[in-house]
Design a protein around this motif. Structure first.
Motif, PDB file in Angstrom:
ATOM      1  N   ILE A  10       0.850  -1.159   0.096  1.00  0.00           N
ATOM      2  CA  ILE A  10      -0.004  -0.008   0.081  1.00  0.00           C
ATOM      3  C   ILE A  10       0.824   1.332   0.105  1.00  0.00           C
ATOM      4  CG2 ILE A  10      -1.582   1.497   1.276  1.00  0.00           C
ATOM      5  CD1 ILE A  10      -2.837  -1.089   2.391  1.00  0.00           C
ATOM      6  N   TYR A  11       1.934   1.154   0.873  1.00  0.00           N
ATOM      7  CA  TYR A  11       2.574   2.397   0.986  1.00  0.00           C
ATOM      8  C   TYR A  11       3.418   2.665  -0.344  1.00  0.00           C
ATOM      9  CZ  TYR A  11       6.622   5.537   2.145  1.00  0.00           C
ATOM     10  OH  TYR A  11       7.567   6.510   2.479  1.00  0.00           O
ATOM     11  N   ALA A  12       3.763   1.736  -1.294  1.00  0.00           N
ATOM     12  CA  ALA A  12       4.526   1.717  -2.501  1.00  0.00           C
ATOM     13  C   ALA A  12       3.912   2.324  -3.286  1.00  0.00           C
ATOM     14  CB  ALA A  12       4.851   0.344  -2.975  1.00  0.00           C
ATOM     15  N   VAL A  13       2.309   2.226  -3.523  1.00  0.00           N
ATOM     16  CA  VAL A  13       1.311   2.932  -4.220  1.00  0.00           C
ATOM     17  C   VAL A  13       1.284   4.262  -3.695  1.00  0.00           C
ATOM     18  CG1 VAL A  13      -1.093   2.996  -4.999  1.00  0.00           C
ATOM     19  CG2 VAL A  13       0.117   0.746  -4.602  1.00  0.00           C
TER      20      VAL A  13
ATOM     21  N   LEU B 241      -7.660  14.613  -6.547  1.00  0.00           N
ATOM     22  CA  LEU B 241      -6.488  13.741  -5.823  1.00  0.00           C
ATOM     23  C   LEU B 241      -7.353  12.366  -5.385  1.00  0.00           C
ATOM     24  CD1 LEU B 241      -3.929  12.849  -4.308  1.00  0.00           C
ATOM     25  CD2 LEU B 241      -4.839  14.322  -2.522  1.00  0.00           C
ATOM     26  N   VAL B 242      -8.361  12.310  -4.778  1.00  0.00           N
ATOM     27  CA  VAL B 242      -9.084  11.197  -4.546  1.00  0.00           C
ATOM     28  C   VAL B 242      -9.079  10.255  -5.710  1.00  0.00           C
ATOM     29  CG1 VAL B 242     -11.209  10.153  -3.502  1.00  0.00           C
ATOM     30  CG2 VAL B 242      -9.868  12.076  -2.489  1.00  0.00           C
ATOM     31  N   ASP B 243      -9.961  10.982  -6.660  1.00  0.00           N
ATOM     32  CA  ASP B 243     -10.069  10.199  -8.076  1.00  0.00           C
ATOM     33  C   ASP B 243      -8.691   9.398  -8.704  1.00  0.00           C
ATOM     34  OD1 ASP B 243     -12.767  10.598  -8.136  1.00  0.00           O
ATOM     35  OD2 ASP B 243     -12.655  12.357  -9.282  1.00  0.00           O
ATOM     36  N   ALA B 244      -7.453  10.298  -8.466  1.00  0.00           N
ATOM     37  CA  ALA B 244      -6.472   9.814  -8.972  1.00  0.00           C
ATOM     38  C   ALA B 244      -5.860   8.567  -8.162  1.00  0.00           C
ATOM     39  CB  ALA B 244      -5.467  10.790  -8.882  1.00  0.00           C
ATOM     40  N   LEU B 245      -6.199   8.488  -6.934  1.00  0.00           N
ATOM     41  CA  LEU B 245      -5.489   7.598  -6.029  1.00  0.00           C
ATOM     42  C   LEU B 245      -6.637   6.314  -6.176  1.00  0.00           C
ATOM     43  CD1 LEU B 245      -5.002   9.344  -2.636  1.00  0.00           C
ATOM     44  CD2 LEU B 245      -3.302   8.323  -4.109  1.00  0.00           C
ATOM     45  N   VAL B 246      -7.792   6.567  -6.374  1.00  0.00           N
ATOM     46  CA  VAL B 246      -8.776   5.330  -6.977  1.00  0.00           C
ATOM     47  C   VAL B 246      -8.022   4.523  -8.252  1.00  0.00           C
ATOM     48  CG1 VAL B 246     -10.809   4.755  -7.887  1.00  0.00           C
ATOM     49  CG2 VAL B 246     -10.879   6.090  -5.813  1.00  0.00           C
TER      50      VAL B 246
ATOM     51  N   PHE C 198      -4.726   2.925  -7.101  1.00  0.00           N
ATOM     52  CA  PHE C 198      -5.035   1.646  -6.262  1.00  0.00           C
ATOM     53  C   PHE C 198      -5.645   0.374  -7.453  1.00  0.00           C
ATOM     54  CE2 PHE C 198      -5.344   4.072  -2.435  1.00  0.00           C
ATOM     55  CZ  PHE C 198      -3.964   3.641  -1.688  1.00  0.00           C
ATOM     56  N   THR C 199      -6.572   0.910  -8.197  1.00  0.00           N
ATOM     57  CA  THR C 199      -6.995  -0.019  -9.092  1.00  0.00           C
ATOM     58  C   THR C 199      -5.859  -0.568  -9.947  1.00  0.00           C
ATOM     59  OG1 THR C 199      -9.102   1.266  -9.041  1.00  0.00           O
ATOM     60  CG2 THR C 199      -8.895  -0.245 -11.035  1.00  0.00           C
ATOM     61  N   ALA C 200      -4.992   0.005  -9.997  1.00  0.00           N
ATOM     62  CA  ALA C 200      -3.855  -0.399 -11.067  1.00  0.00           C
ATOM     63  C   ALA C 200      -2.964  -1.537 -10.066  1.00  0.00           C
ATOM     64  CB  ALA C 200      -3.245   0.798 -11.605  1.00  0.00           C
ATOM     65  N   SER C 201      -3.171  -1.426  -8.939  1.00  0.00           N
ATOM     66  CA  SER C 201      -2.386  -2.250  -8.060  1.00  0.00           C
ATOM     67  C   SER C 201      -3.353  -3.221  -7.251  1.00  0.00           C
ATOM     68  CB  SER C 201      -1.448  -1.647  -7.095  1.00  0.00           C
ATOM     69  OG  SER C 201      -0.638  -0.660  -7.881  1.00  0.00           O
ATOM     70  N   PRO C 202      -3.857  -4.310  -7.741  1.00  0.00           N
ATOM     71  CA  PRO C 202      -4.820  -5.151  -7.384  1.00  0.00           C
ATOM     72  C   PRO C 202      -3.961  -6.133  -6.339  1.00  0.00           C
ATOM     73  CG  PRO C 202      -4.717  -6.102  -9.288  1.00  0.00           C
ATOM     74  CD  PRO C 202      -3.699  -4.534  -9.341  1.00  0.00           C
ATOM     75  N   GLN C 203      -2.691  -6.334  -6.326  1.00  0.00           N
ATOM     76  CA  GLN C 203      -1.955  -6.937  -5.337  1.00  0.00           C
ATOM     77  C   GLN C 203      -1.125  -6.144  -4.561  1.00  0.00           C
ATOM     78  OE1 GLN C 203      -0.251 -10.106  -8.239  1.00  0.00           O
ATOM     79  NE2 GLN C 203      -1.026 -11.534  -6.724  1.00  0.00           N
ATOM     80  N   PHE C 204      -1.242  -6.161  -3.200  1.00  0.00           N
ATOM     81  CA  PHE C 204      -0.329  -5.443  -2.569  1.00  0.00           C
ATOM     82  C   PHE C 204       0.698  -6.282  -1.947  1.00  0.00           C
ATOM     83  CE2 PHE C 204      -4.291  -2.697  -1.363  1.00  0.00           C
ATOM     84  CZ  PHE C 204      -3.908  -1.760  -2.409  1.00  0.00           C
TER      85      PHE C 204
ATOM     86  N   THR D 297      -1.809 -12.369  -2.828  1.00  0.00           N
ATOM     87  CA  THR D 297      -3.209 -11.943  -2.460  1.00  0.00           C
ATOM     88  C   THR D 297      -3.701 -11.108  -3.579  1.00  0.00           C
ATOM     89  OG1 THR D 297      -2.023  -9.680  -1.481  1.00  0.00           O
ATOM     90  CG2 THR D 297      -2.081 -11.456   0.032  1.00  0.00           C
ATOM     91  N   ILE D 298      -4.954 -10.542  -3.207  1.00  0.00           N
ATOM     92  CA  ILE D 298      -5.471  -9.956  -4.272  1.00  0.00           C
ATOM     93  C   ILE D 298      -6.651  -9.093  -3.320  1.00  0.00           C
ATOM     94  CG2 ILE D 298      -7.125 -11.571  -5.263  1.00  0.00           C
ATOM     95  CD1 ILE D 298      -6.465  -9.874  -8.052  1.00  0.00           C
ATOM     96  N   TRP D 299      -7.072  -7.833  -4.088  1.00  0.00           N
ATOM     97  CA  TRP D 299      -8.164  -7.092  -3.115  1.00  0.00           C
ATOM     98  C   TRP D 299      -9.185  -6.951  -4.216  1.00  0.00           C
ATOM     99  CZ3 TRP D 299      -9.683  -2.423  -4.874  1.00  0.00           C
ATOM    100  CH2 TRP D 299      -8.733  -1.770  -5.764  1.00  0.00           C
ATOM    101  N   ASP D 300     -10.387  -6.937  -3.897  1.00  0.00           N
ATOM    102  CA  ASP D 300     -11.606  -6.833  -5.076  1.00  0.00           C
ATOM    103  C   ASP D 300     -12.564  -5.876  -4.311  1.00  0.00           C
ATOM    104  OD1 ASP D 300     -12.795  -8.249  -3.013  1.00  0.00           O
ATOM    105  OD2 ASP D 300     -13.391  -9.820  -4.363  1.00  0.00           O
ATOM    106  N   GLU D 301     -12.406  -5.467  -3.550  1.00  0.00           N
ATOM    107  CA  GLU D 301     -13.348  -4.344  -3.058  1.00  0.00           C
ATOM    108  C   GLU D 301     -12.617  -3.175  -2.375  1.00  0.00           C
ATOM    109  OE1 GLU D 301     -16.501  -4.328   0.766  1.00  0.00           O
ATOM    110  OE2 GLU D 301     -16.680  -6.011  -0.615  1.00  0.00           O
ATOM    111  N   MET D 302     -13.180  -1.946  -2.788  1.00  0.00           N
ATOM    112  CA  MET D 302     -12.747  -0.655  -2.237  1.00  0.00           C
ATOM    113  C   MET D 302     -13.643   0.245  -1.770  1.00  0.00           C
ATOM    114  SD  MET D 302      -9.969   2.019  -3.465  1.00  0.00           S
ATOM    115  CE  MET D 302     -10.328   1.731  -5.286  1.00  0.00           C
TER     116      MET D 302
END
Length: 143
Positions: A14-17, A89-94, A97-103, A107-112
């Motif tokens: 997450i920090y890397a993103v 900024l919030v839209d850009a972070l969405v 994060f969407t471009a990085s589904p594996q932290f 693992t993979i996340w599918d809901e934000m």
């Protein structure tokens, strides 16, 4: 059973993103933190906040499910340009994060979820947005 690095790996991912975005866009996100900072001198800023976890055990398998959160905070202002810049900024972070589904590997996340809130800094409540990633799961062997 070998030692796990699940919590550390998720936080690092997450920090890397966040840090990659902040480095590329310092005019939008001034600072990223790996954990909740004691102060926020540079705003807007983002940090990894809580990482609640649920652990279940089955025969020879331990399943860990985490729902980490990220908080993005900005200065209080009733200026329309500031509010619009924060929405961008919030839209850009969405998108980031969407471009990085594996932290973390495996693992993979599918809901934000993205929720507006206020974040306390000293005697003030500053506008903030909380990102929550539901159900990041890893299955680990168990002795």
């Amino acid at each position: 059973m070998s030692a796990t690095t699940f919590r550390n790996d998720i936080a690092a991912g997450i920090y890397a993103v966040l840090n990659t975005y902040a480095t590329a866009n310092p005019d939008r996100l001034q600072r990223a933190y790996r954990a909740r900072p004691t102060g926020l001198p540079d705003l807007p800023a983002a940090f990894i906040d809580s990482r609640p976890e649920r652990v279940t055990h089955g025969e020879s398998i331990r399943t860990r499910t985490m729902a980490p959160t990220v908080v993005v905070v900005r200065n209080a202002s009733d200026n329309l340009e500031d509010a619009e810049a924060f929405d961008i900024l919030v839209d850009a972070l969405v998108d980031a994060f969407t471009a990085s589904p594996q932290f973390a590997t495996g693992t993979i996340w599918d809901e934000m979820t993205v929720a507006d809130e206020e974040y306390p800094v000293g005697d003030y409540l500053l506008p903030a947005v909380r990102f929550t990633f539901g159900d990041i799961t890893i299955m680990e062997g168990r002795v």
